[in-house]
Design an enzyme around this catalytic site. Structure first.
Site, PDB file in Angstrom:
ATOM      1  N   LYS A 174       0.879  -1.185   0.000  1.00  0.00           N
ATOM      2  CA  LYS A 174       0.000   0.000   0.000  1.00  0.00           C
ATOM      3  C   LYS A 174       0.910   1.227   0.000  1.00  0.00           C
ATOM      4  O   LYS A 174       1.613   1.500   0.958  1.00  0.00           O
ATOM      5  CB  LYS A 174      -0.881  -0.020   1.249  1.00  0.00           C
ATOM      6  CG  LYS A 174      -2.214   0.689   1.098  1.00  0.00           C
ATOM      7  CD  LYS A 174      -2.150   2.192   0.921  1.00  0.00           C
ATOM      8  CE  LYS A 174      -1.937   2.930   2.222  1.00  0.00           C
ATOM      9  NZ  LYS A 174      -1.744   4.396   2.003  1.00  0.00           N
ATOM     10  N   GLU A 249       9.087   0.306  11.493  1.00  0.00           N
ATOM     11  CA  GLU A 249      10.221   1.234  11.384  1.00  0.00           C
ATOM     12  C   GLU A 249       9.615   2.618  11.506  1.00  0.00           C
ATOM     13  O   GLU A 249       9.039   3.135  10.558  1.00  0.00           O
ATOM     14  CB  GLU A 249      10.919   0.991  10.044  1.00  0.00           C
ATOM     15  CG  GLU A 249      12.345   1.431  10.056  1.00  0.00           C
ATOM     16  CD  GLU A 249      12.456   2.865   9.605  1.00  0.00           C
ATOM     17  OE1 GLU A 249      12.373   3.751  10.502  1.00  0.00           O
ATOM     18  OE2 GLU A 249      12.606   3.102   8.413  1.00  0.00           O
ATOM     19  N   CYS A 283      13.861   9.426   8.324  1.00  0.00           N
ATOM     20  CA  CYS A 283      13.630   8.968   9.709  1.00  0.00           C
ATOM     21  C   CYS A 283      14.921   8.957  10.504  1.00  0.00           C
ATOM     22  O   CYS A 283      14.910   9.191  11.705  1.00  0.00           O
ATOM     23  CB  CYS A 283      12.939   7.616   9.725  1.00  0.00           C
ATOM     24  SG  CYS A 283      13.483   6.497   8.474  1.00  0.00           S
ATOM     25  N   GLU A 383      10.033  14.649  16.759  1.00  0.00           N
ATOM     26  CA  GLU A 383      10.499  14.584  15.377  1.00  0.00           C
ATOM     27  C   GLU A 383       9.849  15.712  14.565  1.00  0.00           C
ATOM     28  O   GLU A 383       8.623  15.827  14.532  1.00  0.00           O
ATOM     29  CB  GLU A 383      10.109  13.222  14.794  1.00  0.00           C
ATOM     30  CG  GLU A 383      10.659  12.978  13.412  1.00  0.00           C
ATOM     31  CD  GLU A 383      10.300  11.589  12.890  1.00  0.00           C
ATOM     32  OE1 GLU A 383       9.141  11.165  13.038  1.00  0.00           O
ATOM     33  OE2 GLU A 383      11.193  10.948  12.303  1.00  0.00           O
TER      34      GLU A 383
HETATM   35  P1  NAD Z   1       1.825   8.056   8.425  1.00  0.00           P
HETATM   36  O1  NAD Z   1       2.614   7.185   9.313  1.00  0.00           O
HETATM   37  O2  NAD Z   1       0.448   8.378   8.903  1.00  0.00           O
HETATM   38  O3  NAD Z   1       1.656   7.405   6.963  1.00  0.00           O
HETATM   39  C1  NAD Z   1       2.506   6.421   6.451  1.00  0.00           C
HETATM   40  C2  NAD Z   1       1.676   5.382   5.705  1.00  0.00           C
HETATM   41  O4  NAD Z   1       0.708   4.818   6.572  1.00  0.00           O
HETATM   42  C3  NAD Z   1       0.907   5.927   4.513  1.00  0.00           C
HETATM   43  O5  NAD Z   1       0.934   4.971   3.469  1.00  0.00           O
HETATM   44  C4  NAD Z   1      -0.508   6.055   5.054  1.00  0.00           C
HETATM   45  O6  NAD Z   1      -1.497   5.970   4.062  1.00  0.00           O
HETATM   46  C5  NAD Z   1      -0.589   4.866   5.976  1.00  0.00           C
HETATM   47  N1  NAD Z   1      -1.603   4.986   7.027  1.00  0.00           N
HETATM   48  C6  NAD Z   1      -2.047   6.117   7.636  1.00  0.00           C
HETATM   49  N2  NAD Z   1      -2.971   5.814   8.561  1.00  0.00           N
HETATM   50  C7  NAD Z   1      -3.142   4.471   8.537  1.00  0.00           C
HETATM   51  C8  NAD Z   1      -3.942   3.548   9.276  1.00  0.00           C
HETATM   52  N3  NAD Z   1      -4.786   3.950  10.231  1.00  0.00           N
HETATM   53  N4  NAD Z   1      -3.823   2.241   9.003  1.00  0.00           N
HETATM   54  C9  NAD Z   1      -2.965   1.807   8.056  1.00  0.00           C
HETATM   55  N5  NAD Z   1      -2.191   2.621   7.328  1.00  0.00           N
HETATM   56  C10 NAD Z   1      -2.262   3.941   7.565  1.00  0.00           C
HETATM   57  O7  NAD Z   1       2.657   9.318   8.131  1.00  0.00           O
HETATM   58  P2  NAD Z   1       2.179  10.747   7.585  1.00  0.00           P
HETATM   59  O8  NAD Z   1       0.844  11.135   8.148  1.00  0.00           O
HETATM   60  O9  NAD Z   1       2.293  10.738   6.133  1.00  0.00           O
HETATM   61  O10 NAD Z   1       3.289  11.662   8.236  1.00  0.00           O
HETATM   62  C11 NAD Z   1       3.163  12.047   9.602  1.00  0.00           C
HETATM   63  C12 NAD Z   1       4.472  11.944  10.322  1.00  0.00           C
HETATM   64  O11 NAD Z   1       4.976  10.598  10.261  1.00  0.00           O
HETATM   65  C13 NAD Z   1       5.614  12.750   9.739  1.00  0.00           C
HETATM   66  O12 NAD Z   1       5.586  14.064  10.099  1.00  0.00           O
HETATM   67  C14 NAD Z   1       6.811  12.024  10.283  1.00  0.00           C
HETATM   68  O13 NAD Z   1       7.119  12.451  11.579  1.00  0.00           O
HETATM   69  C15 NAD Z   1       6.372  10.612  10.323  1.00  0.00           C
HETATM   70  N6  NAD Z   1       6.904   9.833   9.192  1.00  0.00           N
HETATM   71  C16 NAD Z   1       7.972   9.058   9.418  1.00  0.00           C
HETATM   72  C17 NAD Z   1       8.510   8.314   8.399  1.00  0.00           C
HETATM   73  C18 NAD Z   1       9.674   7.420   8.616  1.00  0.00           C
HETATM   74  O14 NAD Z   1      10.343   7.070   7.666  1.00  0.00           O
HETATM   75  N7  NAD Z   1       9.941   7.005   9.830  1.00  0.00           N
HETATM   76  C19 NAD Z   1       7.964   8.375   7.120  1.00  0.00           C
HETATM   77  C20 NAD Z   1       6.848   9.191   6.903  1.00  0.00           C
HETATM   78  C21 NAD Z   1       6.333   9.900   7.965  1.00  0.00           C
END
Ligand code: NAD
Length: 480
Positions: A174, A249, A283, A383
């Site tokens: 996904k 992760e 990250c 973060e």
């Molecule tokens: P997120 O963790 O919400 O999204 C990452 C993925 O998870 C996306 O594909 C999203 O569609 C999916 N997702 C979201 N809600 C979900 C749920 N309830 N069930 C299953 N999948 C779900 O991240 P974001 O909202 O795009 O970003 C928010 C914060 O997350 C950023 O500001 C950052 O701090 C962090 N982030 C960290 C990394 C990393 O590499 N560690 C990467 C992206 C974002």
């Protein structure tokens, strides 16, 4: 650029039950294309297709070297299409074009590395005395479900798909709603490599809809997630409902400890790469520098000079290594980071460079260096996920390690010194899954990566990661 992009389910390109979403170029705010959005029924079809592939034995009956060759072929496909995919990645994600090219090469490297290891997943024989032959074998889980973030969409998907397939799993991926377009190359790579329909499914959908449906699907057997802590917890909860193991992760607030004897000239490159590459949306970004108080002013000055010296603008115009910084992935992410800077200023910190949203179209935030930061401020603990560096002074080594360890995270950490004893003491004391000595991001696809604490569990990269995609079966034979 095609105007409309579909999902890839069971070997076919399909529309999404949840309609379409616009994909935005963060450098301009313009609409790039529309992406099909999967709903729970689409997710179910993808999972059922993957489960059928697994049950058929079409991946697991192969001699592993043959499966490994297909995995390697996916990497070759990416290299052959590197420039074209990098351009799409830059347009939807914002990173400089040269960084996008490096990401595609990095993604290809995962297919090379794990493809090479498909035939090395061996069990062991366990002596049980006369009358028994006993051995273990490493078997794939079956359906590997993978939820991908937007910061390195191609590379992160590649590392999970490559290890998952090499071990014999079928994958349902996904992608992020912000960056779905570049991932289509992974479906094309699977077709070019001759993988059977259903072995690799790539679909985009809203996190709360398609992501949640995938994490809670009763027919997935293993879950891999990279992203925020809060979403990671929701996914782990959903997976736990079906007793499905997870690799999580999650984020970090990683610190570099800079001692009096550090090579500051060399450290400049670590600052630039560590916090300003991918506009800090990494990250394992070097989001904190803990510097010996005797060097504090000098490091703030040097970091400020690096930040001010970056040429900030559309990633598509930044073609040469080291050349500048692009926008953040979205205006929402930029505004969140800018609000954290403003809050830090209110708490007493000072922007020694940058700190402001740029007054141009697109999701640009100035490369920012925060001074006068105290370790207990939110800017030092949470973060930002943007181009924002906090510099904090320390007096003695033990205090530096305590500050480094003083957040809920524990992804990576670094120590910069010419003193080997000091470096090894820090490596022992730092609570992080990876410790860099004298070079931020030292390592590669070969080195295990993952967090302590709220940064997650399980490992990606390296041999360790491959073992997340298999389970152990013991076979005990009574002989006569
Ligand atoms: P997120 O963790 O919400 O999204 C990452 C993925 O998870 C996306 O594909 C999203 O569609 C999916 N997702 C979201 N809600 C979900 C749920 N309830 N069930 C299953 N999948 C779900 O991240 P974001 O909202 O795009 O970003 C928010 C914060 O997350 C950023 O500001 C950052 O701090 C962090 N982030 C960290 C990394 C990393 O590499 N560690 C990467 C992206 C974002």
């Amino acid at each position: 650029m095609d105007a409309y992009w579909q999902n890839f389910i069971d070997g076919a390109w399909t529309d999404g039950g949840a309609g379409r979403a616009e994909v935005i170029d963060p450098a301009t705010g313009a609409v790039l294309a529309a992406q099909a959005m999967a709903d729970a029924a689409d997710v179910d079809r993808a999972v059922q297709a993957a489960a059928r592939v697994h049950a058929s034995g079409v991946l697991t009956d192969l001699r592993p070297v043959e499966r490994g060759r297909m995995v390697q072929a996916m990497g070759r496909y990416l290299l052959e299409h590197r420039d074209e995919v990098a351009e799409i990645l830059t347009l939807e994600q914002g990173k400089p074009l040269w960084e996008a090219r490096a990401e595609i090469a990095g993604a290809a490297r995962y297919f090379e590395y794990y493809g090479n290891q498909a035939e090395t997943l061996e069990g062991r024989s366990i002596p049980l005395g006369a009358g028994y032959v006993d051995f273990t074998q490493l078997e794939p889980y079956g359906v590997s479900a993978q939820i991908i973030p937007w910061n390195f969409p191609v590379e992160i998907a590649a590392r999970s798909i490559a290890a998952g397939l090499a071990a014999g799993n079928a994958c349902v991926v996904k992608t992020s709603e912000l960056t779905p377009l570049s991932s289509a190359c992974l479906a094309r790579a699977a077709v070019a490599a001759g993988l059977p329909a259903g072995a690799v499914n790539i679909l985009c959908g809203w996190g709360h809809e398609a992501g949640a449906a995938l994490a809670a699907h009763p027919a997935i057997n293993q879950m891999v997630f990279t992203g925020s802590v809060e979403t990671g917890i929701a996914i782990a909860r959903a997976a736990a409902g079906n007793v499905v193991p997870c690799v999580l992760e999650l984020g970090g607030k990683s610190a570099a400890i800079v001692h009096e004897d550090a090579d500051l000239d060399a450290f400049g490159a670590d600052i630039r790469r560590g916090i300003f590459s991918n506009a800090g949306q990494v990250c394992s970004a070097m989001s904190r520098i803990l510097v010996h108080e005797s060097l504090y002013d000098e490091v703030v000055e040097r970091a400020g000079t690096i930040a001010r010296g970056l040429s900030v603008g559309p990633g598509i115009e930044r073609t040469e290594p080291g050349h500048g910084m692009g926008p953040m992935v979205s205006e929402a992410q930029r505004d969140r980071a800018a609000a954290m800077v403003t809050a830090a200023e209110r708490a007493g910190a000072r922007a020694a460079a940058g700190g402001r949203v740029m007054n141009i179209p697109g999701a640009f935030l100035e490369p920012t260096v925060m001074a006068d930061v105290a370790p207990d401020m939110a800017i030092a603990r949470d973060e930002v996920f943007g181009p924002v560096l906090s510099v904090i002074p320390f007096r003695d080594e033990a205090r530096a390690i305590a500050i480094a360890n003083g957040t809920r995270y524990g992804l990576v950490a670094g120590v910069f010194t010419r003193d080997l004893d000091r470096a090894t003491r820090a490596a022992r004391g730092l609570r992080a899954g990876q410790v860099f000595v004298n070079e931020w991001f030292a390592g590669g696809v070969e080195t295990p990566f993952g967090g302590y604490g709220r940064s997650g569990y399980g490992r990606e990269k390296g041999r360790e990661a491959l073992l997340n995609y298999v389970q152990t079966k013991n076979v005990a034979i009574r002989t006569r």
